[in-house]
Design a protein around this motif. Structure first.
Motif, PDB file in Angstrom:
ATOM      1  N   THR A  30      69.091 116.155   6.298  1.00 40.20           N
ATOM      2  CA  THR A  30      69.195 115.791   7.707  1.00 40.20           C
ATOM      3  C   THR A  30      68.314 114.590   8.026  1.00 40.20           C
ATOM      4  N   THR A  31      67.280 114.404   7.212  1.00 39.35           N
ATOM      5  CA  THR A  31      66.445 113.211   7.363  1.00 39.35           C
ATOM      6  C   THR A  31      66.398 112.493   6.029  1.00 39.35           C
ATOM      7  N   TYR A  32      66.475 111.188   6.083  1.00 36.59           N
ATOM      8  CA  TYR A  32      66.513 110.408   4.845  1.00 36.59           C
ATOM      9  C   TYR A  32      66.158 108.963   5.171  1.00 36.59           C
ATOM     10  N   TYR A  33      65.927 108.202   4.099  1.00 38.23           N
ATOM     11  CA  TYR A  33      65.668 106.780   4.229  1.00 38.23           C
ATOM     12  C   TYR A  33      66.790 105.999   3.554  1.00 38.23           C
ATOM     13  N   LEU A  34      67.093 104.863   4.100  1.00 43.05           N
ATOM     14  CA  LEU A  34      68.040 103.937   3.498  1.00 43.05           C
ATOM     15  C   LEU A  34      67.339 102.613   3.229  1.00 43.05           C
ATOM     16  N   PHE A  35      67.703 101.986   2.123  1.00 39.77           N
ATOM     17  CA  PHE A  35      67.043 100.762   1.702  1.00 39.77           C
ATOM     18  C   PHE A  35      68.075  99.717   1.269  1.00 39.77           C
ATOM     19  N   TRP A  36      67.640  98.462   1.343  1.00 42.14           N
ATOM     20  CA  TRP A  36      68.332  97.384   0.650  1.00 42.14           C
ATOM     21  C   TRP A  36      67.314  96.644  -0.202  1.00 42.14           C
ATOM     22  N   GLN A  83      72.969  80.857   1.929  1.00 40.93           N
ATOM     23  CA  GLN A  83      72.426  79.734   1.171  1.00 40.93           C
ATOM     24  C   GLN A  83      72.530  80.047  -0.310  1.00 40.93           C
ATOM     25  N   VAL A  84      72.479  79.006  -1.122  1.00 38.54           N
ATOM     26  CA  VAL A  84      72.591  79.187  -2.579  1.00 38.54           C
ATOM     27  C   VAL A  84      71.498  80.136  -3.095  1.00 38.54           C
ATOM     28  N   VAL A  85      70.328  80.083  -2.484  1.00 43.16           N
ATOM     29  CA  VAL A  85      69.210  80.939  -2.919  1.00 43.16           C
ATOM     30  C   VAL A  85      69.462  82.421  -2.636  1.00 43.16           C
ATOM     31  N   ASP A  86      70.485  82.716  -1.846  1.00 46.25           N
ATOM     32  CA  ASP A  86      70.822  84.115  -1.579  1.00 46.25           C
ATOM     33  C   ASP A  86      71.589  84.742  -2.743  1.00 46.25           C
ATOM     34  N   SER A  87      72.004  83.940  -3.692  1.00 46.71           N
ATOM     35  CA  SER A  87      72.757  84.452  -4.841  1.00 46.71           C
ATOM     36  C   SER A  87      71.897  85.435  -5.627  1.00 46.71           C
ATOM     37  N   ALA A  88      72.409  86.648  -5.760  1.00 47.41           N
ATOM     38  CA  ALA A  88      71.664  87.720  -6.426  1.00 47.41           C
ATOM     39  C   ALA A  88      72.548  88.967  -6.428  1.00 47.41           C
ATOM     40  N   VAL A  89      72.038  90.019  -7.054  1.00 47.71           N
ATOM     41  CA  VAL A  89      72.668  91.333  -6.928  1.00 47.71           C
ATOM     42  C   VAL A  89      71.924  92.089  -5.841  1.00 47.71           C
ATOM     43  N   TYR A  90      72.668  92.676  -4.929  1.00 52.90           N
ATOM     44  CA  TYR A  90      72.073  93.413  -3.823  1.00 52.90           C
ATOM     45  C   TYR A  90      72.387  94.897  -3.980  1.00 52.90           C
ATOM     46  N   PHE A  91      71.341  95.707  -3.849  1.00 49.61           N
ATOM     47  CA  PHE A  91      71.485  97.148  -4.006  1.00 49.61           C
ATOM     48  C   PHE A  91      71.146  97.859  -2.708  1.00 49.61           C
ATOM     49  N   CYS A  92      71.985  98.815  -2.377  1.00 44.46           N
ATOM     50  CA  CYS A  92      71.720  99.758  -1.302  1.00 44.46           C
ATOM     51  C   CYS A  92      71.193 101.033  -1.958  1.00 44.46           C
ATOM     52  N   ALA A  93      70.244 101.698  -1.317  1.00 44.57           N
ATOM     53  CA  ALA A  93      69.659 102.896  -1.915  1.00 44.57           C
ATOM     54  C   ALA A  93      69.328 103.922  -0.842  1.00 44.57           C
ATOM     55  N   LEU A  94      69.204 105.163  -1.288  1.00 44.84           N
ATOM     56  CA  LEU A  94      68.988 106.304  -0.397  1.00 44.84           C
ATOM     57  C   LEU A  94      67.869 107.169  -0.964  1.00 44.84           C
ATOM     58  N   SER A  95      67.027 107.702  -0.090  1.00 43.63           N
ATOM     59  CA  SER A  95      65.944 108.581  -0.523  1.00 43.63           C
ATOM     60  C   SER A  95      65.785 109.713   0.472  1.00 43.63           C
ATOM     61  N   GLU A  96      65.402 110.883  -0.025  1.00 42.62           N
ATOM     62  CA  GLU A  96      65.038 111.972   0.880  1.00 42.62           C
ATOM     63  C   GLU A  96      63.798 111.546   1.668  1.00 42.62           C
ATOM     64  N   ALA A  97      63.655 112.119   2.848  1.00 36.76           N
ATOM     65  CA  ALA A  97      62.515 111.771   3.696  1.00 36.76           C
ATOM     66  C   ALA A  97      61.417 112.814   3.640  1.00 36.76           C
ATOM     67  N   GLU A  98      61.662 113.900   2.926  1.00 38.17           N
ATOM     68  CA  GLU A  98      60.657 114.954   2.806  1.00 38.17           C
ATOM     69  C   GLU A  98      60.525 115.362   1.348  1.00 38.17           C
ATOM     70  N   GLY A  99      59.384 115.919   1.004  1.00 37.53           N
ATOM     71  CA  GLY A  99      59.185 116.348  -0.373  1.00 37.53           C
ATOM     72  C   GLY A  99      58.317 115.379  -1.148  1.00 37.53           C
ATOM     73  N   GLU A 100      57.955 115.799  -2.337  1.00 37.38           N
ATOM     74  CA  GLU A 100      56.995 115.050  -3.137  1.00 37.38           C
ATOM     75  C   GLU A 100      57.511 113.697  -3.593  1.00 37.38           C
ATOM     76  N   THR A 101      58.811 113.558  -3.724  1.00 37.93           N
ATOM     77  CA  THR A 101      59.345 112.286  -4.195  1.00 37.93           C
ATOM     78  C   THR A 101      59.950 111.475  -3.061  1.00 37.93           C
ATOM     79  N   SER A 102      59.626 111.873  -1.833  1.00 37.92           N
ATOM     80  CA  SER A 102      60.118 111.132  -0.680  1.00 37.92           C
ATOM     81  C   SER A 102      59.691 109.675  -0.764  1.00 37.92           C
TER      82      SER A 102
END
Lengths: 118, 114
Positions: A30-36, A83-102
Motif C-alpha cells: 500500500t506504500t512504496y517508492y518509485l524511482f527513475w 539534448q544529445v547528452v540525454d542519450s542513455a538507458v533509463y530505468f524505472c524502479a520500485l521499492s517497498e516503503a517499509e521493512g529492512e530493505t526499504s
C-alpha cells in the motif's frame, strides 16, 4: 511480488524534440517508492527522482518532468527539448516503503534506450 | 563528497573459480547493496548489508556472499563461478533510516566468466 514494465525498449528522437518514457508497475504494497535512474555508457546508475506513493503531485526539474498516476499504476518520465547528452538507458524502479530493505531493494524495469540525434 | 567507488573495473575469470569484488561506500552512508546487471537487462538485487550483517537477499544462491567492514566498505564474493555469472556488478550505498536517502551507485565491475 513486485514488477516494473518499461514497454519501450528503444526510442530515437531528434534533438529538441520532447520524449516520454513509459513505466507501469505492479505491487501489493500500500506504500512504496518509485524511482527513475539514468545509465550512461559509463555504467553508473544516476539517481533522478524518488516518489512516495502517497504523493501524487507531478514534479518538474528543469527539462525533466514526472507524471505519477496511481489509478493506472504508471510513473512516466518526460524530457522536454531533448539534448544529445540525454542519450542513455533509463530505468524505472520500485521499492517497498517499509521493512529492512526499504529504499535499498529496488525492482527495476528492463530499461529504455534513448538515443537523441543531433 | 566522495561517491561510491568499485574495483576492479573489469575482470575475467574461468568457470569454477572464485572472485572478490570491492566497493567503497559514499561518505556518510552506512548501508550497502549489491546488484547484478546482465547485458540488456535491468539490475537485480543480490543482497543488502547494514551493521556488518546481511539483512536482505534477492533470488541468488549461497555461493554469492558478502562482507561489510566497520568503515562501511564492502566485498562481494562469488564462488564456483558459472558462465551465467557474467554481468555488470553494481554496488550502491545509502543511509539507513533516512527517508530521503536514495541509493547511489558506483560505476560497476564488469565480470566475464569463460
Amino acid at each position: 511480488a513486485q514488477k516494473v514494465t518499461q514497454a519501450q525498449t528503444e526510442i530515437s528522437v531528434v534533438e529538441k524534440e520532447d520524449v516520454t518514457l513509459d513505466c507501469v508497475y505492479e505491487t501489493r504494497d500500500t506504500t512504496y517508492y518509485l524511482f527513475w535512474y539514468k545509465q550512461p555508457p559509463s555504467g553508473e546508475l544516476v539517481f533522478l527522482i524518488r516518489r512516495n506513493s502517497f504523493d501524487e503531485q507531478n514534479e518538474i526539474s528543469g527539462r525533466y518532468s514526472w507524471n505519477f498516476q496511481k489509478s493506472t499504476s504508471s510513473f512516466n518520465f518526460t524530457i522536454t527539448a531533448s539534448q544529445v547528452v540525454d542519450s542513455a538507458v533509463y530505468f524505472c524502479a520500485l521499492s517497498e516503503a517499509e521493512g529492512e530493505t526499504s529504499g535499498s531493494r529496488l525492482t527495476f524495469g528492463e530499461g529504455t534506450q534513448l538515443t537523441v540525434n543531433p | 563528497e566522495t561517491g561510491v567507488t568499485q574495483s576492479p573495473t573489469h575482470l575475467i575469470k574461468t568457470r569454477g573459480q572464485q572472485v572478490t569484488l570491492r566497493c567503497s561506500s559514499q561518505s556518510g552512508h552506512n548501508t550497502v547493496s549489491w546488484y547484478q546487471q546482465a547485458l540488456g537487462q535491468g539490475p537485480q538485487f543480490i543482497f543488502q548489508y547494514y551493521r556488518e550483517e546481511e539483512n536482505g537477499r534477492g533470488n541468488f544462491p549461497p555461493r554469492f556472499s558478502g562482507l561489510q567492514f566497520p568503515n562501511y566498505s564492502s566485498e562481494l564474493n562469488v564462488n564456483a563461478l558459472e558462465l551465467d555469472d557474467s554481468a555488470l556488478y553494481l554496488c550502491a550505498s545509502r543511509t539507513w533510516g533516512r527517508l530521503n536517502s536514495p541509493l547511489h551507485f558506483g560505476n560497476g565491475t564488469r565480470l566475464t566468466v569463460t
